[in-house]
Every structure is written in C-alpha cells, then in structure tokens.
Design a protein around this motif. Structure first.
Motif, PDB file in Angstrom:
ATOM      1  N   ALA A  22      -4.005  -0.555   4.495  1.00  0.00           N
ATOM      2  CA  ALA A  22      -3.894  -1.635   3.517  1.00  0.00           C
ATOM      3  C   ALA A  22      -2.452  -1.849   3.062  1.00  0.00           C
ATOM      4  CB  ALA A  22      -4.787  -1.320   2.309  1.00  0.00           C
ATOM      5  N   HIS A  23      -1.702  -0.749   2.937  1.00  0.00           N
ATOM      6  CA  HIS A  23      -0.293  -0.850   2.544  1.00  0.00           C
ATOM      7  C   HIS A  23       0.576  -0.299   3.676  1.00  0.00           C
ATOM      8  CE1 HIS A  23       2.785  -1.765  -0.336  1.00  0.00           C
ATOM      9  NE2 HIS A  23       3.210  -0.524  -0.422  1.00  0.00           N
ATOM     10  N   SER A  24       0.307  -0.805   4.877  1.00  0.00           N
ATOM     11  CA  SER A  24       1.008  -0.357   6.085  1.00  0.00           C
ATOM     12  C   SER A  24       2.506  -0.632   5.985  1.00  0.00           C
ATOM     13  CB  SER A  24       0.452  -1.101   7.303  1.00  0.00           C
ATOM     14  OG  SER A  24       0.808  -2.486   7.219  1.00  0.00           O
ATOM     15  N   GLU A  27       3.012  -4.284   5.974  1.00  0.00           N
ATOM     16  CA  GLU A  27       2.772  -4.853   4.651  1.00  0.00           C
ATOM     17  C   GLU A  27       3.945  -4.562   3.711  1.00  0.00           C
ATOM     18  OE1 GLU A  27       0.937  -6.522   1.222  1.00  0.00           O
ATOM     19  OE2 GLU A  27       0.639  -6.830   3.375  1.00  0.00           O
ATOM     20  N   GLN A  28       4.490  -3.354   3.788  1.00  0.00           N
ATOM     21  CA  GLN A  28       5.622  -2.995   2.937  1.00  0.00           C
ATOM     22  C   GLN A  28       6.869  -3.821   3.253  1.00  0.00           C
ATOM     23  OE1 GLN A  28       6.389   1.278   2.592  1.00  0.00           O
ATOM     24  NE2 GLN A  28       4.219   1.678   2.981  1.00  0.00           N
ATOM     25  N   SER A  29       6.974  -4.327   4.477  1.00  0.00           N
ATOM     26  CA  SER A  29       8.139  -5.133   4.822  1.00  0.00           C
ATOM     27  C   SER A  29       8.209  -6.415   3.999  1.00  0.00           C
ATOM     28  CB  SER A  29       8.151  -5.463   6.322  1.00  0.00           C
ATOM     29  OG  SER A  29       7.119  -6.383   6.669  1.00  0.00           O
ATOM     30  N   GLN A  30       7.069  -6.855   3.451  1.00  0.00           N
ATOM     31  CA  GLN A  30       7.045  -8.054   2.603  1.00  0.00           C
ATOM     32  C   GLN A  30       6.676  -7.765   1.153  1.00  0.00           C
ATOM     33  OE1 GLN A  30       5.568 -11.837   4.577  1.00  0.00           O
ATOM     34  NE2 GLN A  30       4.482 -10.316   5.829  1.00  0.00           N
ATOM     35  N   HIS A  31       6.022  -6.611   0.910  1.00  0.00           N
ATOM     36  CA  HIS A  31       5.521  -6.333  -0.442  1.00  0.00           C
ATOM     37  C   HIS A  31       5.730  -4.859  -0.785  1.00  0.00           C
ATOM     38  CE1 HIS A  31       3.716 -10.321  -0.416  1.00  0.00           C
ATOM     39  NE2 HIS A  31       3.124 -10.024   0.733  1.00  0.00           N
ATOM     40  N   ALA A 223       5.788   8.803   4.531  1.00  0.00           N
ATOM     41  CA  ALA A 223       6.024   7.376   4.315  1.00  0.00           C
ATOM     42  C   ALA A 223       6.745   7.153   2.988  1.00  0.00           C
ATOM     43  CB  ALA A 223       4.704   6.601   4.322  1.00  0.00           C
ATOM     44  N   SER A 224       7.533   6.084   2.950  1.00  0.00           N
ATOM     45  CA  SER A 224       8.232   5.726   1.716  1.00  0.00           C
ATOM     46  C   SER A 224       7.269   5.421   0.582  1.00  0.00           C
ATOM     47  CB  SER A 224       9.121   4.494   1.950  1.00  0.00           C
ATOM     48  OG  SER A 224      10.170   4.775   2.841  1.00  0.00           O
ATOM     49  N   GLU A 225       6.116   4.853   0.926  1.00  0.00           N
ATOM     50  CA  GLU A 225       5.082   4.554  -0.046  1.00  0.00           C
ATOM     51  C   GLU A 225       3.725   4.898   0.564  1.00  0.00           C
ATOM     52  OE1 GLU A 225       5.394   0.506  -1.427  1.00  0.00           O
ATOM     53  OE2 GLU A 225       7.583   0.617  -1.591  1.00  0.00           O
ATOM     54  N   PRO A 226       2.760   5.348  -0.236  1.00  0.00           N
ATOM     55  CA  PRO A 226       1.424   5.636   0.307  1.00  0.00           C
ATOM     56  C   PRO A 226       0.872   4.437   1.072  1.00  0.00           C
ATOM     57  CG  PRO A 226       1.599   6.468  -1.929  1.00  0.00           C
ATOM     58  CD  PRO A 226       2.842   5.667  -1.675  1.00  0.00           C
ATOM     59  N   LEU A 227       0.336   4.708   2.261  1.00  0.00           N
ATOM     60  CA  LEU A 227      -0.158   3.630   3.119  1.00  0.00           C
ATOM     61  C   LEU A 227      -1.566   3.181   2.733  1.00  0.00           C
ATOM     62  CD1 LEU A 227       0.974   4.942   6.638  1.00  0.00           C
ATOM     63  CD2 LEU A 227       2.261   3.534   5.013  1.00  0.00           C
ATOM     64  N   ASP A 228      -2.382   4.131   2.327  1.00  0.00           N
ATOM     65  CA  ASP A 228      -3.779   3.812   2.003  1.00  0.00           C
ATOM     66  C   ASP A 228      -4.261   4.793   0.931  1.00  0.00           C
ATOM     67  OD1 ASP A 228      -3.599   5.933   3.696  1.00  0.00           O
ATOM     68  OD2 ASP A 228      -5.141   5.247   5.094  1.00  0.00           O
ATOM     69  N   PRO A 229      -3.836   4.598  -0.297  1.00  0.00           N
ATOM     70  CA  PRO A 229      -4.155   5.564  -1.355  1.00  0.00           C
ATOM     71  C   PRO A 229      -5.645   5.719  -1.630  1.00  0.00           C
ATOM     72  CG  PRO A 229      -3.182   3.547  -2.262  1.00  0.00           C
ATOM     73  CD  PRO A 229      -3.009   3.476  -0.781  1.00  0.00           C
ATOM     74  N   GLU A 230      -6.456   4.820  -1.128  1.00  0.00           N
ATOM     75  CA  GLU A 230      -7.900   4.921  -1.359  1.00  0.00           C
ATOM     76  C   GLU A 230      -8.565   5.933  -0.439  1.00  0.00           C
ATOM     77  OE1 GLU A 230      -9.377   3.369  -3.849  1.00  0.00           O
ATOM     78  OE2 GLU A 230      -7.449   2.480  -4.399  1.00  0.00           O
ATOM     79  N   THR A 231      -7.966   6.216   0.715  1.00  0.00           N
ATOM     80  CA  THR A 231      -8.636   7.067   1.701  1.00  0.00           C
ATOM     81  C   THR A 231      -7.922   8.385   1.979  1.00  0.00           C
ATOM     82  OG1 THR A 231      -7.481   5.926   3.513  1.00  0.00           O
ATOM     83  CG2 THR A 231      -9.636   5.066   2.866  1.00  0.00           C
ATOM     84  N   LEU A 232      -6.625   8.499   1.681  1.00  0.00           N
ATOM     85  CA  LEU A 232      -5.886   9.730   1.895  1.00  0.00           C
ATOM     86  C   LEU A 232      -5.254  10.184   0.585  1.00  0.00           C
ATOM     87  CD1 LEU A 232      -4.008   9.031   5.272  1.00  0.00           C
ATOM     88  CD2 LEU A 232      -6.141  10.284   4.932  1.00  0.00           C
ATOM     89  N   THR A 233      -5.002  11.481   0.493  1.00  0.00           N
ATOM     90  CA  THR A 233      -4.344  12.044  -0.685  1.00  0.00           C
ATOM     91  C   THR A 233      -2.855  12.189  -0.403  1.00  0.00           C
ATOM     92  OG1 THR A 233      -6.341  13.256  -1.312  1.00  0.00           O
ATOM     93  CG2 THR A 233      -4.263  13.998  -2.264  1.00  0.00           C
ATOM     94  N   TRP A 234      -2.042  11.503  -1.195  1.00  0.00           N
ATOM     95  CA  TRP A 234      -0.603  11.461  -0.975  1.00  0.00           C
ATOM     96  C   TRP A 234       0.121  12.312  -2.007  1.00  0.00           C
ATOM     97  CZ3 TRP A 234       1.465   8.914   3.203  1.00  0.00           C
ATOM     98  CH2 TRP A 234       0.566   8.098   3.914  1.00  0.00           C
ATOM     99  N   THR A 235       1.107  13.056  -1.534  1.00  0.00           N
ATOM    100  CA  THR A 235       1.915  13.906  -2.394  1.00  0.00           C
ATOM    101  C   THR A 235       3.368  13.451  -2.336  1.00  0.00           C
ATOM    102  OG1 THR A 235       0.470  15.803  -1.991  1.00  0.00           O
ATOM    103  CG2 THR A 235       2.685  16.266  -2.839  1.00  0.00           C
ATOM    104  N   ALA A 236       3.967  13.210  -3.501  1.00  0.00           N
ATOM    105  CA  ALA A 236       5.386  12.865  -3.554  1.00  0.00           C
ATOM    106  C   ALA A 236       6.207  14.112  -3.240  1.00  0.00           C
ATOM    107  CB  ALA A 236       5.740  12.317  -4.930  1.00  0.00           C
ATOM    108  N   LEU A 237       7.115  14.007  -2.291  1.00  0.00           N
ATOM    109  CA  LEU A 237       7.921  15.150  -1.883  1.00  0.00           C
ATOM    110  C   LEU A 237       9.116  15.320  -2.806  1.00  0.00           C
ATOM    111  CD1 LEU A 237       7.794  14.680   1.991  1.00  0.00           C
ATOM    112  CD2 LEU A 237       6.332  16.097   0.533  1.00  0.00           C
TER     113      LEU A 237
END
Length: 263
Positions: A22-24, A27-31, A223-237
């Motif tokens: 969803a936030h591939s 997608e990040q290239s424009q938003h 990734a610079s920003e979480p790609l799909d925060p609804e399905t994976l758990t993202w940790t800020a490094l």
C-alpha cells in the motif's frame, strides 16, 4: 531527500517491495510521509542479485511513476536480494549516472541524505581515492563519492570500520560546526550480494529514517518508510548502528560514532 528500500530472503519479484504494498516505494515516490519533500521525481533505480559476478542494474532519469518499463521489470525479475531507490536530488544533475544504486565489482550502494558543502570539499576527498576507484567514478553526486570512499577504506573486508573511517572524514572536512549549520546526513544501504549493511548518522541528530520488518516468508525488508504497516511489524532503526542482514540473521553493531547534537 530520497526514499529507498532493500530486501533479503527467499526469491520474490521486485514488485513485492517496489510496487505491490500500500505504501510501496513507487507510492512513496509521489506521497512520501517522512521526507522533506513529498515527491521524489529525479530518477530511480534498482540493483538485484542472482547468478553471476555482480548485480544487475536498472536506472533512469524519469520519475518512477512515469517509466513504462518499471512495472513490467519489477513483476518479471525475481531475486533473493535487491536494493531500490527513488531520488530527490540535492547534489548532481538529473542524469542516469547520478541515479542510485551505484555499483562497483560485487557491491551496490544507495544513500538518502546530504553532504551540504560537497563542492567545497570534493577535491580533497577525491584525492583520498586510489587510482582504480577514482577512475571508477561516473557521476557527480556526493552519494557515489561516499560509496567509493567506503570501498577505499575497506568496505569489502570490514564494513563497520569503513563506515567509521568515512564518517570521520566527512566530520573532519564538513563545515558543520565551523561556520555553517547545514548538517551531514547519511542513511546508507550497501550489499555484496550475500548480505545487506545499513546505517544512519547525522551531525545534527536528525538522521534520515530507516525501518526494518521481517516478512512472513522469513525474509527482511529495510525501507525509509513502512511499506505496509497493516500487515508487517516495522521497527525504527537506531542511528549509529551498523545493521547487517544475512541469510537467517539480523545483527546490529554499535559504530561508536561522534555523538550528534541538535543545531
């Protein structure tokens, strides 16, 4: 500031990271949500590994959303390790040679951030490159110069020590704290085709973002920003740690870099 992403794990189509979420990255290239600019339209590229002596490389100056080949290539190319980047330029013209990732021998590299006074210190830093790496340079970005400096300082043998040496060089030569308040900011990802190494650092405590997530198949995405925060758990490094992804492992090594301070 640019947006970037990398993957290591079971072979998947590059679209798995660049197009489908969803936030591939596309997608990040424009938003983009966590970048200075919401639009990253100064070119794009990806490097991938499979068989052979080095990475495959595809780069172009078009905005990622307007390249007619991108969707097809991302769906057809499957790889167990790839890096992808969309560019918002701070230094260097919008040319194919200035688009990330950069490649030399088996290594690929991409960067989000800036060395704000690079034109003033470029000649000094280039003089530190051995002849073969000086001649390997093709573009005019601070990013490619950082990559070649890392190679010159032992990236192939000791990534952590190479990062320490190059950050020290940039700190020593940058104007930050010596008459200007424009900070050196680095979020860098690099790979030799077996592992991915990544780090964040800034001289003013505002290092560009980077997140990690483990996929359901046992792979890893940075990734610079979480790609799909609804399905994976993202940790800020955390900044000033060298993150190393290898098959089945996720390791972090403290870099013991100079403590950053707010401007």
């Amino acid at each position: 500031m640019c947006r970037l992403a990398a993957y290591l794990g079971p072979a998947v189509p590059i679209a798995h990271v660049v197009v489908d979420p969803a936030h591939s990255l596309l997608e990040q290239s424009q938003h983009a949500n966590e970048a200075k600019l919401a639009v990253q339209g100064d070119g794009f590229g990806f490097a991938w590994y499979d068989e052979g002596a080095g990475p495959g490389l595809y780069r172009d100056v078009l905005p990622a959303w307007s390249d007619g080949n991108l969707l097809s290539l991302c769906k057809m190319i499957r790889s167990p390790l790839f890096l992808a980047h969309v560019r918002a330029s701070t230094t260097g013209e919008t040319t194919r040679l200035n688009c990330h990732p950069f490649a030399h021998r088996r290594w690929s590299f991409m960067h989000n951030g800036q060395v704000p006074d690079i034109d003033r210190i470029r000649r000094t830093l280039e003089a530190l490159l051995p002849d073969d790496l000086y001649l390997a340079r093709r573009g005019t970005t601070d990013s490619e110069l950082i990559f070649l400096l890392l190679m010159a300082h032992g990236l192939e043998d000791d990534p952590a020590e190479a990062v320490r040496a190059v950050v020290a060089l940039l700190k020593a030569h940058s104007c930050y704290g010596h008459g200007c308040d424009a900070a050196v900011r680095l979020t860098c990802l690099m790979s030799d085709g077996e592992s991915i190494h990544a780090f964040r650092h800034s001289s003013d405590a505002y290092a560009p973002s980077l997140y990690a997530a483990e996929t359901r198949e046992g792979g890893w995405i940075l990734a610079s920003e979480p790609l799909d925060p609804e399905t994976l758990t993202w940790t800020a490094l955390a900044p000033d740690m060298l993150v190393t992804l290898s098959k089945g492992t996720f390791a972090q090594t403290p870099l013991a870099l100079p403590v950053a301070h707010a401007a």
